[in-house]
Design a protein around this motif. Structure first.
Motif, PDB file in Angstrom:
ATOM      1  N   SER A  81      22.207 -17.892  38.783  1.00 54.60           N
ATOM      2  CA  SER A  81      22.329 -18.634  40.030  1.00 54.60           C
ATOM      3  C   SER A  81      23.241 -19.830  39.811  1.00 54.60           C
ATOM      4  O   SER A  81      22.805 -20.879  39.338  1.00 54.60           O
ATOM      5  N   THR A  82      24.497 -19.641  40.140  1.00 55.97           N
ATOM      6  CA  THR A  82      25.461 -20.725  39.949  1.00 55.97           C
ATOM      7  C   THR A  82      25.232 -21.869  40.930  1.00 55.97           C
ATOM      8  O   THR A  82      25.792 -22.945  40.763  1.00 55.97           O
ATOM      9  N   THR A 126      27.797 -11.188  34.782  1.00 58.15           N
ATOM     10  CA  THR A 126      26.627 -12.048  34.629  1.00 58.15           C
ATOM     11  C   THR A 126      26.294 -12.859  35.865  1.00 58.15           C
ATOM     12  O   THR A 126      25.168 -13.313  36.015  1.00 58.15           O
ATOM     13  N   GLU A 127      27.241 -13.036  36.774  1.00 56.78           N
ATOM     14  CA  GLU A 127      26.944 -13.786  37.999  1.00 56.78           C
ATOM     15  C   GLU A 127      25.931 -13.060  38.875  1.00 56.78           C
ATOM     16  O   GLU A 127      25.374 -13.654  39.789  1.00 56.78           O
ATOM     17  N   ASP A 128      25.684 -11.776  38.590  1.00 52.97           N
ATOM     18  CA  ASP A 128      24.645 -11.045  39.315  1.00 52.97           C
ATOM     19  C   ASP A 128      23.276 -11.675  39.089  1.00 52.97           C
ATOM     20  O   ASP A 128      22.439 -11.685  39.985  1.00 52.97           O
ATOM     21  N   GLY A 163      31.851 -23.198  34.646  1.00 54.96           N
ATOM     22  CA  GLY A 163      31.675 -21.915  35.297  1.00 54.96           C
ATOM     23  C   GLY A 163      31.056 -20.909  34.348  1.00 54.96           C
ATOM     24  O   GLY A 163      31.046 -21.119  33.129  1.00 54.96           O
ATOM     25  N   VAL A 164      30.566 -19.814  34.884  1.00 54.02           N
ATOM     26  CA  VAL A 164      29.955 -18.773  34.052  1.00 54.02           C
ATOM     27  C   VAL A 164      30.939 -18.260  33.012  1.00 54.02           C
ATOM     28  O   VAL A 164      30.578 -18.020  31.864  1.00 54.02           O
ATOM     29  N   ASP A 165      32.191 -18.118  33.401  1.00 55.56           N
ATOM     30  CA  ASP A 165      33.202 -17.579  32.482  1.00 55.56           C
ATOM     31  C   ASP A 165      33.553 -18.535  31.350  1.00 55.56           C
ATOM     32  O   ASP A 165      34.248 -18.144  30.404  1.00 55.56           O
TER      33      ASP A 165
END
Length: 139
Positions: free
Chosen positions: A58-59, A53-55, A70-72
């Motif tokens: 935009s973190t 999903t980090e693709d 974080g995304v995770d």
């Protein structure tokens, strides 16, 4: 046909749309701020990501940074809801075809959305072991 997810004021989105127009590639624009993305649509975009999903998230965006997670740290359903409420956390533009997905604007990568029937062959001279010179075509 290309579906392009954009936002107002996004310079990369404007460049991508202009590139599509210049190359006579038809597209449907979806403004992520004026149209709330449906759950299935978001899940489909996430399923097309090669590196997780980090693709597409935009973190580095302020909206994501303010979450202090974080995304995770999110479940899939939490991410879907987060994107629906804060579409600014999506990287833009996102260009989608049946076979490819290109995120952001990059002069080299955007060519992946060009339909194969519109691609111009590139001739490449190649020398064989016996001294013959061949011309190979790549698309």
């Amino acid at each position: 046909m290309v579906i392009i997810y954009t936002s107002p004021g996004c310079a990369s989105c404007r460049k991508a749309k202009q590139w599509l127009r210049d190359n006579k590639i038809s597209f449907v624009e979806k403004n992520i701020f004026s149209n709330v993305l449906k759950e299935g649509e978001i899940k489909y975009l996430m399923s097309r990501c090669e590196n997780g999903t980090e693709d597409i998230i935009s973190t580095r965006s302020k909206a994501f940074q303010n979450l202090h997670r974080g995304v995770d740290d999110f479940t899939l359903n939490e991410l879907v809801t987060l994107i629906q409420k804060n579409p600014s956390i999506l990287k833009r533009p996102i260009m989608l075809t049946e076979k490819t997905m290109v995120i952001g604007y990059d002069d080299d990568e955007i060519t992946a959305v060009t339909p194969s029937n519109l691609r111009q062959p590139i001739s490449m001279p190649v020398n064989t072991e016996d001294g013959l010179r061949l011309s190979l075509k790549a698309y």
